[in-house]
Design an enzyme around this catalytic site. Structure first.
Site, PDB file in Angstrom:
ATOM      1  N   ARG A 153      43.126 -36.196 -17.263  1.00 21.59           N
ATOM      2  CA  ARG A 153      42.466 -36.581 -16.014  1.00 21.59           C
ATOM      3  C   ARG A 153      41.728 -37.909 -16.162  1.00 21.59           C
ATOM      4  O   ARG A 153      41.705 -38.729 -15.235  1.00 21.59           O
ATOM      5  CB  ARG A 153      41.509 -35.481 -15.565  1.00 21.59           C
ATOM      6  CG  ARG A 153      40.946 -35.700 -14.170  1.00 21.59           C
ATOM      7  CD  ARG A 153      40.265 -34.458 -13.640  1.00 21.59           C
ATOM      8  NE  ARG A 153      39.071 -34.098 -14.413  1.00 21.59           N
ATOM      9  CZ  ARG A 153      38.299 -33.049 -14.136  1.00 21.59           C
ATOM     10  NH1 ARG A 153      38.603 -32.254 -13.119  1.00 21.59           N
ATOM     11  NH2 ARG A 153      37.233 -32.786 -14.869  1.00 21.59           N
ATOM     12  N   LYS A 255      37.631 -38.800 -11.035  1.00 24.56           N
ATOM     13  CA  LYS A 255      36.249 -38.447 -11.363  1.00 24.56           C
ATOM     14  C   LYS A 255      35.443 -39.710 -11.673  1.00 24.56           C
ATOM     15  O   LYS A 255      34.921 -39.901 -12.782  1.00 24.56           O
ATOM     16  CB  LYS A 255      36.227 -37.464 -12.538  1.00 24.56           C
ATOM     17  CG  LYS A 255      34.987 -36.564 -12.548  1.00 24.56           C
ATOM     18  CD  LYS A 255      35.162 -35.416 -13.529  1.00 24.56           C
ATOM     19  CE  LYS A 255      33.918 -34.568 -13.633  1.00 24.56           C
ATOM     20  NZ  LYS A 255      33.617 -33.849 -12.371  1.00 24.56           N
ATOM     21  N   GLU A 291      35.966 -30.084  -0.357  1.00 25.61           N
ATOM     22  CA  GLU A 291      35.344 -29.432  -1.500  1.00 25.61           C
ATOM     23  C   GLU A 291      33.827 -29.454  -1.359  1.00 25.61           C
ATOM     24  O   GLU A 291      33.279 -30.123  -0.487  1.00 25.61           O
ATOM     25  CB  GLU A 291      35.767 -30.082  -2.822  1.00 25.61           C
ATOM     26  CG  GLU A 291      35.398 -31.537  -2.988  1.00 25.61           C
ATOM     27  CD  GLU A 291      35.863 -32.082  -4.341  1.00 25.61           C
ATOM     28  OE1 GLU A 291      35.043 -32.081  -5.274  1.00 25.61           O
ATOM     29  OE2 GLU A 291      37.029 -32.517  -4.451  1.00 25.61           O
TER      30      GLU A 291
END
Length: 410
Positions: A153, A255, A291
């Site tokens: 990620r 992220k 989210e």
């Protein structure tokens, strides 16, 4: 920086002290320097630490052949450990220049780092972070959970942010080094976990808008308890329909550090009103779930579990991915698609997932002044409880790991 060896009374092994650092409290016993440790099926010899001015304790970033381990457990109030920063002993650092190759990493005493005021991360937000955990088993060994997924990620995010990234092998090895150097801070079995925070930042000085000329890969750790004060108890969410976390074409799916600062205003307002956190909607239609501030969301109806699809605005959570696989293995039908507010309000059960929270059942949702409650055993739904138990049993080594997700550090 100067390192010196400090001795304690009795036959204890020498400990590592750092000149200029604040003396440790009585809660932090001296660090022991073991001569060897075992990682999986390999035993690595430990070099003796010698006193030498202006040196640091070094370990290679690519694949370390030797690991430093601290075997004791710190004397903390483990029963009341919350989710806050506890300064530990060591951190990891590696640098990357214009050639795109990371230097040999080092295990350094945890503390402040030097940055130019014109560093890319400070001026243009060029930075990424990850989060994963280490757990202590009953036999004293330590488990990591799917660290390679965090590495992948970070690599994906670094491409979006025009940054070089360590290889998967380098990333996982650096995590191992950092955890073992801080092993005494891993909570006892069942008392919490060691939260691991890898950071990739544009540390080089830059004035014009451009990628930084230098990057720093850092890892630090902190023992943690529950993210929400409720623990495995229902949280209360409010749907935010004025602010949005991400938009199509943006960076919501990686992220990057900027994604989190933008949710603070809505989150603070919600908490002032007594809610646990905020649930965001999509920025186009303003009716589909995205989210929570730092968690993915799942909606249960009968034997079906729905969660918003990964389409570039939602973070591809590793706990999310794991819960989907666990749920499917237990016979649930899992759907990744657009999930409307109407479906949410009509659900049998709702829960959130994330590295910090693992699985957090939702007790109520408030939308436009209307509050919907979800029944369960003291607010914890059957599905939430089942999936939480299954996943944490794997993470903590209480159950067999048929998925091959855990990495054991013996």
């Amino acid at each position: 920086m100067e390192l010196r060896l400090a001795s304690s009374s009795g036959p204890a092994a020498p400990s590592l002290a750092v000149a200029g650092r604040r003396p440790r409290s009585s809660l932090s016993p001296p660090l022991a320097c073991p001569l060897s440790l075992q990682i999986q099926n390999h035993v690595y010899s430990m070099p003796t630490l010698h006193h030498k001015a202006h040196t640091t304790v070094g370990c290679q970033a690519s694949v370390a052949s030797k690991y430093m381990e601290t075997p004791e457990i710190v004397d903390l109030d483990w029963e009341n450990l919350g989710f806050g920063l506890v300064n530990t002993d060591f951190m990891y650092m590696a640098k990357c220049g214009p050639d795109g190759n990371f230097s040999k990493g080092e295990i350094l005493p945890f503390g402040p780092i030097a940055l130019s005021p014109s560093a890319g991360v400070l001026n243009y937000g060029q930075g990424l972070f990850e989060g994963l955990k280490a757990y202590r088993k009953t036999d004293g060994s330590v488990l990591l959970f799917r660290p390679e997924e965090n590495a992948v990620r970070m690599k994906n995010g670094s491409d979006r942010m025009c940054m070089p990234a360590p290889t998967v092998e380098q990333f996982v090895d650096a995590v191992k080094q950092t955890v073992l150097a801080n092993k005494r801070w891993v909570p006892p079995t069942g008392k919490g976990s060691l939260y691991i925070r890898p950071l990739l930042i544009g540390s080089g000085a830059i004035l014009g808008l451009a990628p930084a000329p230098e990057y720093t890969f850092l890892i630090y750790v902190s023992p943690v308890g529950n993210y929400f004060k409720e623990g495995l108890a229902p949280i209360n969410l409010i749907i935010e329909d004025n602010f949005h976390r991400a938009a199509p074409g943006g960076t919501g799916g990686v992220k990057t550090i900027g994604n989190y600062a933008s949710v603070l205003k809505a989150q603070r307002t919600a908490k002032e009103k007594g809610y646990s956190d905020v649930l965001y909607l999509d920025a186009v239609h303003n009716k589909y779930l995205e989210e929570v501030s730092s968690c993915n969301i799942f909606v249960v109806k009968g034997n079906a579990i729905c969660t918003p699809a990964i389409e570039g605005t939602i973070l591809p959570g590793i706990t999310r991915k794991s819960i989907i696989e666990v749920a499917e293995s237990k016979g649930y039908k899992v759907e990744e698609r657009h999930v409307s507010v109407d479906e949410l309000l009509d659900a049998d059960e709702v829960f959130c997932t994330g590295t910090a929270v693992v699985v957090s059942p939702v007790g109520s949702i408030t939308y436009k002044g209307k509050r919907v409650k979800y029944d369960g055993n003291q607010g914890v739904g059957v599905v939430s409880q089942q999936l939480y138990t299954s996943l944490t049993s794997l993470q903590m080594g209480h159950a067999e790991d048929p998925m091959g997700w855990t990495v054991q550090l013996n």
